[in-house]
Design a protein around this motif. Structure first.
Motif: not given
Ligand code: NAD
Length: 484
Positions: A152, A154, A160, A178, A181, A229, A231-232, A254-255, A287, A387, A452
């Motif tokens: 997830t 942050w 999440q 996980k 961080e 997952f 994240g970005s 994702l983003g 996001c 983004e 969603f």
């Molecule tokens: P991030 O991708 O940097 O990290 C997210 C998580 O993934 C963290 O726990 C990180 O440690 C882990 N991670 C990163 N790379 C990895 C890899 N290669 N293998 C395994 N784990 C890995 O994202 P962030 O900067 O924490 O969050 C911001 C992003 O999340 C923005 O792009 C935002 O749009 C997106 N987001 C999407 C949603 C959604 O539901 N679509 C919701 C919230 C945030």
């Protein structure tokens, strides 16, 4: 176990594996910083591949019994966690406001209120899911997929974690989570509550760490059946590629770069008011944020005045102060990234209407960036396409409805969006033309029962509601042969 080492310091010295708190194999720790202070607020273990092996093995051992347990037993334990979370709303909200920077009122309502509500929806929906159906001579049954790794971000840290863990456990999967961080502390409190609720050992496991120390070993692990997952998009691409080596199921949230289309017959004041609020909620770290405001070219001046008037209402400051309605960003790295986006937009010739790279008045410490607005933005500019994940709005003028739809869809993302019109039928027609996962028509509330997720590079799979729960099953066809 929590070790308190000072008035404001939270030290979590172990990981939750196989029903108990255990020291991490390597003994390294990660600092967690307060978003509004920049000071170290807590420490968590930086887990290792050996911790991943232990947690995945525990989850695999627990799976046969947990997936076979009566539904009432699984849902009863989830109800217990829901109750325990409800008793801890204030503690959790204050913790999240400190580590993420969300203003306290929003933390109570969204950061903590939403996951409690989401758990309740899972309990309500589970008994209604189409688990078995007869198709001709076959009985098609759904079976939980197995061990789920939940990774997830942050920004809505607890939602999440709970959204993924709740769905996995309700459907009969076991889980290794996980958290980010950047903001892992609320996940540790959640793990305390899971332990208190009395889930069987191995059903729920928590590993803190970085992408490299825990994330990548989890994604590569042959004992994990599904990666869920958030994240970005950049990380989503890497995870998709790595998970393909063991052909895991992957759900990616994702983003986004969502478009808020204000049509020429809309209530301009209302559309701008809600549009600005949506873009700047959680300092733009949402996001689904409507970061592109698409307005009729001949109304641009009016829109700019309305946006400026709304910005006067923001009070930046300590997120724990009830009067604060604009907090910092989640980390120093995010603050730098957002400033770089603003600098690039200025270098590209985008017209700055408000804000900029400086912190807002009254917010010298911590990771603040002022609410920032660029206007008369061309759709080909970086600030209209990338983004930012921070408090930056791009106002983009358009000529007619077709052009508005074209601009909205000209994005690698497709997560959310909005349409405003005095004619709801027209708004719905335009909304149907948008290639995106959710569209709010004339302003509406978040519906945790609706699916969603995103189109294109905003992700694959859906979270929440019936559609989100069904992601956690495999399908099996039992060929029963002719019935007569
Ligand atoms: P991030 O991708 O940097 O990290 C997210 C998580 O993934 C963290 O726990 C990180 O440690 C882990 N991670 C990163 N790379 C990895 C890899 N290669 N293998 C395994 N784990 C890995 O994202 P962030 O900067 O924490 O969050 C911001 C992003 O999340 C923005 O792009 C935002 O749009 C997106 N987001 C999407 C949603 C959604 O539901 N679509 C919701 C919230 C945030």
């Amino acid at each position: 176990m929590t070790v308190m080492t000072g008035a404001d310091m939270i030290e979590r010295d172990s990981l939750f594996i196989d029903g108990g708190w255990r020291a991490s194999a390597a003994g390294r720790m990660l600092d967690v910083h307060g978003a509004a202070t920049g000071k170290v607020l807590g420490r968590v273990p930086d887990g290792t591949a050996a911790d991943v092996d232990l947690a995945v093995a525990a989850a695999r051992r627990a799976f046969p019994t947990w997936s076979g347990a009566p539904l009432e037993e699984r849902l009863g334990l989830l109800a217990r966690v829901e109750t325990l979370m409800a008793e801890r709303v204030e503690d959790l909200a204050r913790l999240i406001s400190s580590e993420v920077g969300t203003p306290i009122k929003v933390s109570r309502l969204v950061q903590v209120g939403l996951p409690i509500r989401v758990l309740a929806t899972y309990r309500e929906l589970l008994p209604t899911l189409p688990i078995e159906e007869r198709i001709g001579d076959s009985l098609v049954v759904r079976e939980p997929i197995g061990v789920v790794a939940a990774i997830t971000a942050w920004n809505y840290s607890l939602q999440q974690v709970v959204g993924k863990v709740g769905a996995a456990l309700a459907t009969g999967c076991t889980v290794v989570v996980k958290p980010s961080e950047v903001a892992p502390l609320s996940a540790f409190v959640f793990a305390d509550l899971m332990a208190e609720a009395g889930f069987p050992p191995g059903v729920f496991n928590l590993l803190s760490g970085t992408a490299a120390s825990v994330g990548e070993p989890l994604v590569a692990h042959p004992g994990v059946d599904m990666i869920h997952f958030t994240g970005s998009t950049a990380a989503g691409r890497r995870i998709g590629a790595a998970a393909a080596q063991t052909v895991k199921r992957v759900a990616l949230e994702l983003g986004g770069k969502s478009a808020n289309i204000i049509l020429d017959d809309a209530d301009l004041a209302q559309a701008v008011k809600v549009g600005v609020a949506n873009c700047f909620t959680n300092s733009g770290q949402t996001c689904t944020a409507w970061t592109r405001m698409l307005v009729p070219r001949d109304r641009l001046g009016e829109v700019e005045d309305l946006v400026m008037a709304r910005l006067q209402g923001y009070r930046a400051g300590d997120p724990l102060e009830p009067s604060t309605n604009f907090g910092p960003l989640g980390s120093e790295a995010q603050q730098s990234r957002v400033r770089e986006h603003i600098e690039r937009a200025l270098a590209e010739g985008a017209r700055l209407l408000a804000g900029g790279t400086q912190p807002p008045p009254g917010a010298a410490d911590g990771y603040f960036v002022a609410p920032t607005v660029f206007t008369d933005v061309r759709p080909d500019m970086g600030i209209a396409r990338e983004e930012v994940f921070g408090p930056v709005l791009a106002i983009i003028p358009y000529g007619d409805e077709d052009e508005a739809v074209e601009i909205a869809n000209a994005s690698i993302y497709g997560l959310a969006g909005a349409v405003w019109s005095a004619d709801p039928a027209r708004a719905q027609r335009v909304a149907r033309r948008l290639r995106t996962g959710q569209v709010d028509i004339n302003g509406s509330w978040f519906n945790p029962l609706a699916p969603f997720g995103g189109y294109r590079q905003s992700g694959t799979g859906r979270e929440l509601g019936v559609h989100g729960l069904l992601e956690f099953y495999e399908l099996k066809s039992l060929q029963l042969g002719p019935s007569d």
